[in-house]
Motif scaffolding. Sequence first.
Motif, PDB file in Angstrom:
ATOM      1  N   UNK A   1      64.057  82.181  24.773  1.00 26.33           N
ATOM      2  CA  UNK A   1      64.686  82.053  23.465  1.00 26.33           C
ATOM      3  C   UNK A   1      65.812  81.059  23.602  1.00 26.33           C
ATOM      4  N   UNK A   2      65.523  79.878  23.250  1.00 22.60           N
ATOM      5  CA  UNK A   2      66.466  78.807  23.502  1.00 22.60           C
ATOM      6  C   UNK A   2      66.913  78.219  22.175  1.00 22.60           C
TER       7      UNK A   2
ATOM      8  N   UNK B   1      71.229  76.602  34.141  1.00 23.78           N
ATOM      9  CA  UNK B   1      70.698  77.124  32.883  1.00 23.78           C
ATOM     10  C   UNK B   1      70.278  75.999  31.940  1.00 23.78           C
TER      11      UNK B   1
ATOM     12  N   UNK C   1      78.943  77.246  18.711  1.00 18.63           N
ATOM     13  CA  UNK C   1      78.578  78.529  19.304  1.00 18.63           C
ATOM     14  C   UNK C   1      79.772  79.473  19.314  1.00 18.63           C
TER      15      UNK C   1
ATOM     16  N   UNK D   1      65.121  90.209  21.268  1.00 19.48           N
ATOM     17  CA  UNK D   1      66.552  89.981  21.496  1.00 19.48           C
ATOM     18  C   UNK D   1      67.292  89.445  20.284  1.00 19.48           C
TER      19      UNK D   1
ATOM     20  N   UNK E   1      70.056  84.637  35.591  1.00 18.02           N
ATOM     21  CA  UNK E   1      69.012  85.437  34.930  1.00 18.02           C
ATOM     22  C   UNK E   1      68.578  86.611  35.804  1.00 18.02           C
TER      23      UNK E   1
ATOM     24  N   UNK F   1      73.005  86.533  20.547  1.00 18.06           N
ATOM     25  CA  UNK F   1      71.743  86.058  19.983  1.00 18.06           C
ATOM     26  C   UNK F   1      71.616  86.437  18.524  1.00 18.06           C
TER      27      UNK F   1
ATOM     28  N   UNK G   1      62.577  84.525  31.211  1.00 20.16           N
ATOM     29  CA  UNK G   1      63.899  84.835  30.653  1.00 20.16           C
ATOM     30  C   UNK G   1      63.855  84.825  29.145  1.00 20.16           C
ATOM     31  N   UNK G   2      62.680  85.070  28.648  1.00 18.76           N
ATOM     32  CA  UNK G   2      62.450  85.286  27.216  1.00 18.76           C
ATOM     33  C   UNK G   2      62.320  84.018  26.405  1.00 18.76           C
TER      34      UNK G   2
END
Lengths: 314, 550
Positions: B11-12, B70, B432, B460, B150, B470, B8-9
């Motif tokens: 990217x956290x 998640x 966020x 992304x 996802x 993102x 899922x990439x």
Amino acid sequence: MGRYVFRRTIQSLFLLVGISLLSFVLMHLAPGGPVTMLEDPKMKPEVIAEIRRSFGLDDPVPVQYARWLWGVVRLDFGRSFIDNRPVIDKILERVPATFQLSLAAFIIGLLGIPMGIYAALRRGSWADNVVRVFIVVGNAVPHWWLGLMILLISASTVRVFPLGGMYTPGQDTLLNRFWHLSLPALIGAMSGWIVFGRFLRSEVLEILRQDYIRTAHAKGLNWPVVLRRHALRNALIPVVTILGGSLAGLFSGAVLLETTFSWPGMGRLAVSAAFQRDYPLLMALTIVFSILVILGNLLADLAYGLVDPRVRYD
Amino acid sequence: MRTAFRSTCLLILVVLTLGACSGQPEPTPAPGEGGATRAGTPAAGTPRRGGTLTIAATTDAVSFHPYKTTDTASGSYQGYVFGGSLTKRDPKTLEIVPELAEKWTISDDKTTYTFTLRDEIKWSDGQPITSADFVWTFEQANKPENKYPYRSNFEEIVSYTAPDPRTIVVKIKEPLAVGIEMADAVTPLPKHVWEKYDWNDPDKNPEILRPAVGSGMWKLKEWRREDHATFEANDLHFDGRPYIDQLVVRVVPSQAVAFQMLRSGEIDWASFTPADYKEAKSLPNVNVYEWWLARGNWSYIGYNLRHPMLQDIRVRQALAQAIDRKIIIDRVQYGLAQPTYSAWPPSSWVYNPDVPKFDYDQRRAEQLLDEAGWRKGADGMRAKDGQKLQLKLLFGPNTNKVREGIATIVQEQWRQVGVQVEVTGLEWGAYLDKLTKSPFDYDLFVLGWLSTIDPHWSYQIWSEATIPDLNAGGYVNKKVEELFRQGAREFDREKRKKIYQEIQKLITDDLPYMFLSVNMSYTGVSKRVRGIEPSPLGIEYNLNKWWIER
């Protein structure tokens, strides 16, 4: 009495609805809703939209509130946004832990009553001074902070207390549970010592100056009898009024206490729910804590009538 | 769970909860400076079975359902119980190597991946792990009504089939350099157990919260929420039973408490803040392990490019050059980081060391601001056409001491060049929300990324399509996006590397972020735990080889 209880119950119901409405609106006004907290950068907008829809967050807030209220009327508090479990199950599994800690803290906190009486009877003595200093300092210092300090000292020097949890995993014995309960219960009991100690000290001092005490002495009654029958009995009447409040306060204070001591109770659940914006869980907990506070106060009012014959319920 | 974690990439948003202390530690040299990892003590000795490993976690898991959550904590628990994919990264070379698959072939057109499962791999109840488990899991997760967060991971997959119990054939839409990662998108669940139950409802599926059968190193023994979870060794694990009998995860309120528990010996393994690093190194009962993560964890200050003031590249460069990274690293990160100037960390195989470095140069910063028309007034603050150069800097979560420290230091450094900055710390959800929702009422924000081993997945954060989530600052460069597309379709490693290096140069020229630092990874483990070998993947990859010395 019956009418009074009925009236108070009806009032409490309105109060609960008011609290729930206020809480619901506040939650929705807070920035960052539940979907934001679940959101992972990779989740697609349509997935996020679907999650919002499945949570019912697409509807206007009044509609959401009405739906929630209708659920509550049918004793359905909904399902957690986080793990899809019924929130009532999540709360019920935490009740024993909170009850254990709160009850222990409450019972130990009752030691504040003899402490206050003793200080009053020994007014001006070193014991009285110790109690007074303890009350002033204890009132000024946040109890969760004190707990943290004791934990730190315990970790770095003599390991008197464990550093949190209900028991050591794999060592679930009664003794181990008592060991884990000791520090949080003592810290939780501090407010009881302070409130009861201060209240009883001033109450007993006040009563000892009353004419009827002098009369009792003049009648030839000995000091222990005067104290037991006339002073303490009267001094303890007002204590009933604060008992209910402190019991309720213990449950609401569980939020800080349980977080500090990694205690897996309702308070900690409430903190997680708040951070995760788990609205259904947070609402259910708000209602549970509100009921406890209302119930505590109601019981105190009723008990006051029972112990003081001058009080009449109209 | 690893599948979600990787495919899922990865990217956290990195939440760094770090504190403060005095003195400078001596961390592991940075990659390219003599080493990428360092162990507290050599992993010597004779491994032996038995014992309990107790670790601390600051958050508890939500569920064991690998296709419903998640959060990172749930991912860890799921990894313990359902660990294992077709492939994995080699901890030393970082190449993709077999895990549950013993081999695979790729068709000539590079769109069909045929995996052959290892023989004799079993679930914890003794049943064989077969391709049917993979296919069934894929089918369930791919059903729209099952709402896998996802599910987009499967978008490239045209078909997922099992011609025989040991073969899985995955067809993807187009030939991609990351095709194998896309094809290996499933961590299997035991079909023979799960198909009897509801996929979604924990009331109708006991496996969601109390999994009885798994493929991972551990089996769940007990889970007391917000308190602890106990796992026991899986005798049938495909890579061999762990030496350690039991793994206990203790849930604690903060890293500070975890550190005290580590110090007192109540737990064996905990992460802690940089403020505690020096003390941890001096503890007689603790080994501190350090490594530079292949998926580098880097901090930056992002510009809100919607703001007219910040659309002027000279202003962005000036702000970048007014920042002294060394002060930030020394004072806030206690030396446990290194400066970075690019969109990928130095540990990445595509890192471009030749990107423009907007290093600290106060005079140049002042000059750039003058050139941009922002002149200093009598009060020392800059203004243009009657408008003051005042900026709003956000950081979050407001409990994150490192981000708070960065915000405070840059506020002072920018004040010295005449830029007035208002710093605001926000709770994570609110942060966020503020970053990603209109009216985007901020100018700059402090944040971090955990990058990916394959550079492709970073597209992304630089894509116009991901504004404002993102790509919160609203960066758009069509050339960068085109190069990402090229990079994904290029199979020659050297040519790919050049493409991603070109991307780095373009991004650094545009300066949508002030790249600040890459953080060193470290953790503290009790000296009684042996067999730990830090790698660019961390230390947990060989948990089954750890053992307790008695």
